[in-house]
Design an enzyme around this catalytic site. Structure first.
Site: not given
Ligand code: GDP
Length: 317
Positions: A112-114, A141, A145, A184
């Site tokens: 995973s990229s994370c 996690y 990985k 996400h």
């Molecule tokens: P990340 O790549 O691990 O940060 O995965 P996320 O998909 O949870 O978040 C990606 C970005 O989208 C972050 O900057 C969040 O703050 C933004 N974001 C905006 N609105 C939302 C929301 O409703 N849910 C989530 N999960 N992220 C959000």
């Protein structure tokens, strides 16, 4: 070669009911593979070494896609760190060992990229792995990985196996988790815009500043890349899978709003975390092999929205 050209060859997709494993299973079947094997958790507990050994001895898969993993958002990772490290270590160890013992010709492990360092240089090349400190919230996690990747490499070195690890970027697709709080960004925002459209609300709140940038790949493209690499990747070492482009969250939110057909405004809630400012994979290694993504982002989002509307009552859980 690895006999992957033979459409009758038994292929095991671990995690076939998940977002990634489901897409890989569909891709294999669409290409004419007749023996794509999947097992639900009730039928095969991947944390049980004896059960996994028996399964491999019986089915003798020549190829394995190891897409089974315990995954979750920041909240779940923080609350259940022991579950995340234990389950993932067990699943990987059991499947890799059983594949080696059963003479599996090729296994593909999905990283995973994370699991790249928190402050990796951008776009992230493969050699950033283990080059710096991890994001603390998902360290259990990530360490599991990374151990999975090391496990594959070590079996290759000691036993001459052909186990390859790939690193997918942020994924989206049908069958994702649409929970408003824990999903996400793509499924969470799609769900929120959908509810706002139905309710006739005038605005929807987007978390953070809208400035962070993320790369997104449709799971069908990921599956296509995995099948492509299973067939033709002769090199050694991990390989990134992404589309090579990223988008600002504000722009993403507007695109999702248009796909959903919500007419109101976007409001940014700066009290919510932005997370890492940018996460983009360097995909030059993959692209040099001739692979390119096919799904246009707007089409992919529309596809996911159709799926969501058709399954809304399940996704609402
Ligand atoms: P990340 O790549 O691990 O940060 O995965 P996320 O998909 O949870 O978040 C990606 C970005 O989208 C972050 O900057 C969040 O703050 C933004 N974001 C905006 N609105 C939302 C929301 O409703 N849910 C989530 N999960 N992220 C959000």
């Amino acid at each position: 070669m690895s006999h992957f050209e033979d459409l009758d060859t038994p292929i095991y997709v671990a995690g076939h009911a998940g977002l990634v494993g489901g897409a890989i299973s569909r891709a294999l079947k669409a290409r004419g593979y007749t023996r794509v094997i999947g097992r639900t958790r009730a039928d095969l507990d991947l944390e049980d070494p004896a059960a996994v050994r028996r399964f491999f001895e019986r089915e003798r898969p020549t190829h394995v896609f190891l897409a089974a993993a315990k995954v979750g958002g920041i909240h779940a990772n923080n609350t259940y760190p022991a579950d995340f490290i234990r389950s993932n270590l067990l699943i990987q160890l059991n499947v890799v060992e059983a594949a080696y013992r059963a003479g599996t010709r090729r296994l593909m492990f999905l990283g995973s990229s994370c699991i790249y360092p928190k402050l990796a240089r951008q776009p992230i090349p493969e050699d950033e792995l283990l080059a710096g400190r991890l994001e603390p919230t998902n360290q259990p996690y990530a360490v599991a990985k990374i151990a999975g990747i090391e496990l594959c490499d070590s079996y290759n070195r000691q036993y001459g196996t052909d186990f390859v690890s790939v690193m997918p970027t942020n994924l989206y697709g049908p069958g994702d988790n649409f929970d408003l709080q824990n999903a996400h960004v793509i499924p969470a925002l799609m769900h929120r815009f959908h509810l706002a459209k139905l309710a006739g609300d005038s605005s929807v709140t987007v978390w953070g500043s809208g400035k962070p940038r993320r790369e997104f790949l449709h799971v069908d493209d990921l599956a296509d890349a995995c099948v492509f690499l299973m067939k033709g990747y002769e090199g050694r070492g991990i390989i990134n899978i992404g589309c090579g482009e990223d988008v600002a969250i504000a722009e993403l939110a507007q695109t999702i709003r248009d796909v959903v057909g919500f007419a109101g405004r976007l409001e940014f809630d700066a009290s919510k975390p932005d997370g890492t400012p940018r996460k983009l994979l360097d995909v030059s290694k993959l692209f040099a092999l001739g692979w390119r993504p096919r799904v246009r982002f707007a089409d992919g989002l529309a596809d996911v929205y159709r799926w969501f509307c058709a399954h809304e009552s399940d996704a609402r859980r």
